[in-house]
Write an enzyme that holds these catalytic residues in place. Structure first.
Site, PDB file in Angstrom:
ATOM      1  N   ASP A 379       0.806  -1.144   0.371  1.00 52.09           N
ATOM      2  CA  ASP A 379       0.030   0.296  -0.117  1.00 52.09           C
ATOM      3  C   ASP A 379       0.836   1.247  -0.096  1.00 52.09           C
ATOM      4  O   ASP A 379       2.016   1.806   0.733  1.00 52.09           O
ATOM      5  CB  ASP A 379      -0.848   0.095   1.308  1.00 52.09           C
ATOM      6  CG  ASP A 379      -1.556   0.988   1.193  1.00 52.09           C
ATOM      7  OD1 ASP A 379      -2.071   1.591   0.725  1.00 52.09           O
ATOM      8  OD2 ASP A 379      -2.649   0.874   1.887  1.00 52.09           O
ATOM      9  N   TYR A 479      -8.237  15.400  -6.583  1.00 48.09           N
ATOM     10  CA  TYR A 479      -7.251  14.454  -8.113  1.00 48.09           C
ATOM     11  C   TYR A 479      -6.467  14.893  -8.406  1.00 48.09           C
ATOM     12  O   TYR A 479      -5.396  14.977  -8.580  1.00 48.09           O
ATOM     13  CB  TYR A 479      -8.050  13.603  -8.229  1.00 48.09           C
ATOM     14  CG  TYR A 479      -7.086  12.446  -9.818  1.00 48.09           C
ATOM     15  CD1 TYR A 479      -7.337  11.214  -9.292  1.00 48.09           C
ATOM     16  CD2 TYR A 479      -7.857  13.091 -11.068  1.00 48.09           C
ATOM     17  CE1 TYR A 479      -6.162  10.879  -9.988  1.00 48.09           C
ATOM     18  CE2 TYR A 479      -6.813  12.467 -11.934  1.00 48.09           C
ATOM     19  CZ  TYR A 479      -6.048  11.156 -11.185  1.00 48.09           C
ATOM     20  OH  TYR A 479      -5.702  10.183 -12.447  1.00 48.09           O
ATOM     21  N   LYS A 483      -2.231  15.966  -8.283  1.00 50.89           N
ATOM     22  CA  LYS A 483      -1.379  15.530  -9.824  1.00 50.89           C
ATOM     23  C   LYS A 483      -1.046  17.192 -10.333  1.00 50.89           C
ATOM     24  O   LYS A 483       0.086  16.860 -11.213  1.00 50.89           O
ATOM     25  CB  LYS A 483      -2.449  15.314 -10.907  1.00 50.89           C
ATOM     26  CG  LYS A 483      -3.115  13.822 -10.621  1.00 50.89           C
ATOM     27  CD  LYS A 483      -2.062  12.872 -11.250  1.00 50.89           C
ATOM     28  CE  LYS A 483      -2.817  11.348 -10.475  1.00 50.89           C
ATOM     29  NZ  LYS A 483      -1.944  10.544 -10.551  1.00 50.89           N
TER      30      LYS A 483
END
Length: 562
Positions: A379, A479, A483
Site C-alpha cells: 500500500d 485528484y 496531479k
C-alpha cells in the site's frame, strides 16, 4: 514480428519544411526509410540534393525536392499546388522551419523581427492551412507536427551581466503552444481525424544553435526525429499532444518562487555568457527563414500493442534483466505496462494491495516469462508498507533500476462536502506514495551508481482543471490537486537528481481520459485512450538513449472535448 507502427503511412506523403539540415534532414531520412514519400521543402535546394544523394539507391526516388520560403504565401502555395498535382496531396506535415537572430527587441531592426515572426508563426499557419484543405477534401486521416521549443513554455533569464538576446523568438514559440491547442480543437470541431502534436526540445545540436550554447548538454537531431517518429506511429485514436525533450544535465531551472527561470552556471557548463551568444550573428534553421476508414485503421491496432521504433528489440537492450518496479500493477495502465516490460526482457516487481490480481497477471504470460514478474503486496500510502516492499526487492533482486509511480486513487464527490478522511487518503496515495517510493528507488540507484529512470503517471488534470461532461457535477475534488503536485514534483526531482550529479532520468506521462477502473462513470461517454496506449508512451520514454530525457509526454484521445 514486431511492427514499428508506421505501416499505415506506407507510400503516403509527408511534407517536411526546413529539410536541408538538422532535425529536418534527419527526419527526412527516417521517413523515407520507413516507406513514406517525402517532399523536402527548403530555400537551399543544393543542400536538399546533397541529402538525396546520401540516401541508399533504392530510397532516392521517394524523396522529392521543392524550393520553398515559408514566409511567402505565394511560395507556399506554389509548393503545395505541385504536391497536390503530382502526388495527390499531403498526409503528414512537419512544420520544422524556424528562424532565430540575436539582438534586443527594444532596439533591433523591425524588419528582422517581422521576418522571425513570419517564419516561425505565419509559415506554420500557411502550410497547415494547405495540408488541412487537402486532408479534408480527401476525407483522410492526417498528422500535423509543430516543432516547438522549451522556450515555448517558459523563458530563461541570462546570467548576471549578460544581455537577453532571444528577443521575439520565445514569443513565436509561445504562439505555437497556443496554435497547437487551437488546431486540436478546430480539427475536432470540423469532425476530422487529423492529429496535431507539439514537440518541444531543449538545446539541440543544429546550425541554429549558436556556438556558446554548444558548451551546454545537447540533444542530437536524431533524438528529436525519433520522438516525432514515435508520435506518428501511435494508433489512430491516440494523439501525442505535447512531448518535451531535455538533454540530461540541462542547466535550465524554473524557480518555485514566481521568478523568471534562469540558467544555473556550473563547472560542467563552463559558460561565461550562455544567453548572449549571438554577437549580431544570424542563425536559421532550414534552415528556413528555419474520417473515412478510421474503423478499419482502429481494428488493426486493437489486436496487438504497437511499439514505435521497435523498442522491444532495438532500444531496450540496456534494461535487459534489470529491475523495474511498477506500483498499482493490478489493473489498468500498471498491468499493461508490467506485461510489456516483461516481454521486453525486464524483471518486473508489481506492487499492489490486490496482490492476487498481479499473480493472475503472471499466469497470463508465456511460461518462460512468468518468473520475470514478481507480485509483492504494498500500500504505497503507508510508509511502513513501502519500506517492507523495497527491503524485499533489495534483498532478493539487488535493487531498483526503473520505478513507475502508477498507483493512484480517486473518490468521486465534492471537495466541499465529502469526508475529510477520503480527501486525506487521496493525498496520501497520490503524492506521498510517490515520495515514499521515489526516495527508496533513488537511494538504491545512487548507492549502486545506476543511470536509472523514474516515471510519474500524471494526468491532464495535472496541468489544468477540466469541466465535467454534460451537466454533471464536478466530482474530481482532490485528484487534480494531487496531479498538479506531481507536475511540480517532476521539476523538483529533475533539479535534485541533476544537482546531486546523478544520471537518473525523470519523466511525467499525462494521459487524457483512459479506460481504467479509476474513471468516474460520467466520463464513459467520452473518447478514451486504452491502458496499452499509455504503456506504449512509457516504453518510448524508457527506450530513449541515456543522454535524452523525456520530460513531459501528454497524450490525448482524438476528439477529446476538453
Amino acid at each position: 514480428m514486431t511492427t514499428t507502427g508506421m505501416e499505415r503511412w506506407q507510400n503516403r506523403v509527408a511534407v517536411v519544411t526546413g529539410a536541408s539540415s538538422g532535425i529536418g534532414a534527419t527526419l527526412t531520412r527516417q521517413l523515407v526509410a520507413s516507406g513514406m514519400i517525402v517532399v523536402a521543402l527548403a530555400r537551399r535546394v543544393p543542400r536538399l540534393e546533397e541529402l538525396r544523394e546520401q540516401l541508399p539507391d533504392d530510397q532516392r526516388s521517394r524523396m522529392r525536392i521543392r524550393q520553398c520560403d515559408v514566409t511567402s504565401v505565394e511560395s507556399v502555395d506554389s509548393a503545395f499546388d505541385w504536391i497536390e498535382t503530382e502526388l495527390g496531396g499531403a498526409d503528414i506535415l512537419i512544420n520544422n522551419a524556424g528562424k532565430l537572430e540575436g539582438g534586443q527587441l527594444a532596439t533591433m531592426s523591425l524588419d528582422t523581427v517581422q521576418q522571425i515572426l513570419q517564419t516561425n508563426v505565419m509559415g506554420v499557419v500557411s502550410c497547415t492551412q494547405r495540408v488541412f484543405q487537402s486532408l479534408r477534401k480527401r476525407k483522410t486521416q492526417g498528422h500535423v507536427v509543430i516543432m516547438n521549443s522549451i522556450v515555448g513554455h517558459y523563458l530563461f533569464n541570462p546570467l548576471p551581466g549578460s544581455l537577453q538576446e532571444l528577443n521575439i523568438y520565445p514569443a513565436t514559440k509561445h504562439a505555437l503552444t497556443a496554435i497547437t491547442e487551437l488546431l486540436r480543437q478546430e480539427f475536432r470541431d470540423f469532425k476530422t481525424h487529423i492529429k496535431v502534436t507539439s514537440i518541444s526540445p531543449g538545446l539541440v545540436d543544429t546550425e541554429m544553435v549558436p556556438q556558446s550554447y554548444k558548451r551546454l548538454p545537447l540533444l542530437q537531431p536524431e533524438d528529436v526525429a525519433n520522438a516525432i517518429m514515435y508520435a506518428l506511429a501511435t494508433p489512430p485514436h491516440v494523439q501525442v499532444h505535447e512531448l518535451t525533450l531535455k538533454p540530461m544535465g540541462e542547466p535550465f531551472y524554473v524557480p518555485s518562487t514566481g521568478q523568471t527561470p534562469y540558467i544555473k552556471a556550473s563547472r560542467r557548463t563552463r559558460v561565461s555568457c550562455p544567453i548572449a551568444p549571438f554577437s549580431g550573428a544570424q542563425s536559421t534553421q532550414e534552415e528556413e527563414v528555419a474520417g473515412e476508414g478510421i474503423e478499419e485503421e482502429e481494428a488493426k491496432y486493437q489486436n496487438s500493442i504497437q511499439f514505435p521504433i521497435i523498442v522491444r528489440e532495438r532500444s531496450m537492450e540496456r534494461w535487459q534483466n534489470r529491475v523495474a518496479v511498477v506500483t498499482g500493477a493490478s489493473s489498468g495502465i500498471g498491468a499493461a505496462l508490467a506485461k510489456e516490460l516483461v516481454r521486453a526482457g525486464v524483471i518486473v516487481v508489481g506492487l499492489a494491495r490486490r496482490v492476487e490480481r498481479v499473480e493472475a497477471l503472471k499466469e497470463e504470460l508465456p511460461d518462460e516469462l512468468q518468473s520475470h514478474l514478481h507480485a509483492v503486496k504494498c500500500d504505497v500510502g503507508v510508509e511502513a508498507s513501502v519500506a517492507e516492499a523495497f527491503d524485499w526487492i533489495e534483498a532478493e533482486l539487488g535493487g531498483i533500476d526503473i520505478l513507475v509511480n502508477n498507483a493512484g486513487l480517486l473518490y468521486s464527490g465534492q471537495l466541499l462536502t465529502m469526508p475529510v478522511e477520503q480527501l486525506q487518503h487521496v493525498l496520501q496515495v497520490n503524492l506521498m506514495g510517490v515520495v515514499y517510493c521515489t526516495q527508496r528507488a533513488f537511494r538504491s540507484m545512487q548507492q549502486r551508481d545506476v543511470a536509472g529512470h523514474v516515471v510519474l503517471i500524471n494526468s491532464l488534470t495535472g496541468h489544468h482543471i477540466i469541466h465535467p461532461p454534460s451537466e454533471s457535477l464536478q466530482t474530481l475534488n482532490m485528484y487534480p490537486v494531487t496531479k498538479h503536485g506531481i507536475t511540480a514534483l517532476l521539476e523538483i526531482m529533475r533539479q535534485e537528481m541533476s544537482g546531486l550529479k546523478t544520471q537518473i532520468k525523470v519523466t511525467s506521462i499525462s494521459p487524457g481520459v483512459t479506460r481504467t477502473e479509476i474513471l468516474p462513470g460520467d466520463y464513459n461517454i467520452l473518447p478514451m485512450l486504452q491502458p496499452e496506449d499509455i504503456a506504449a508512451g512509457i516504453m518510448y520514454a524508457l527506450a530513449t538513449p541515456p543522454h535524452v530525457q523525456v520530460h513531459q509526454l501528454t497524450i490525448k484521445p482524438i476528439g477529446e472535448p476538453f
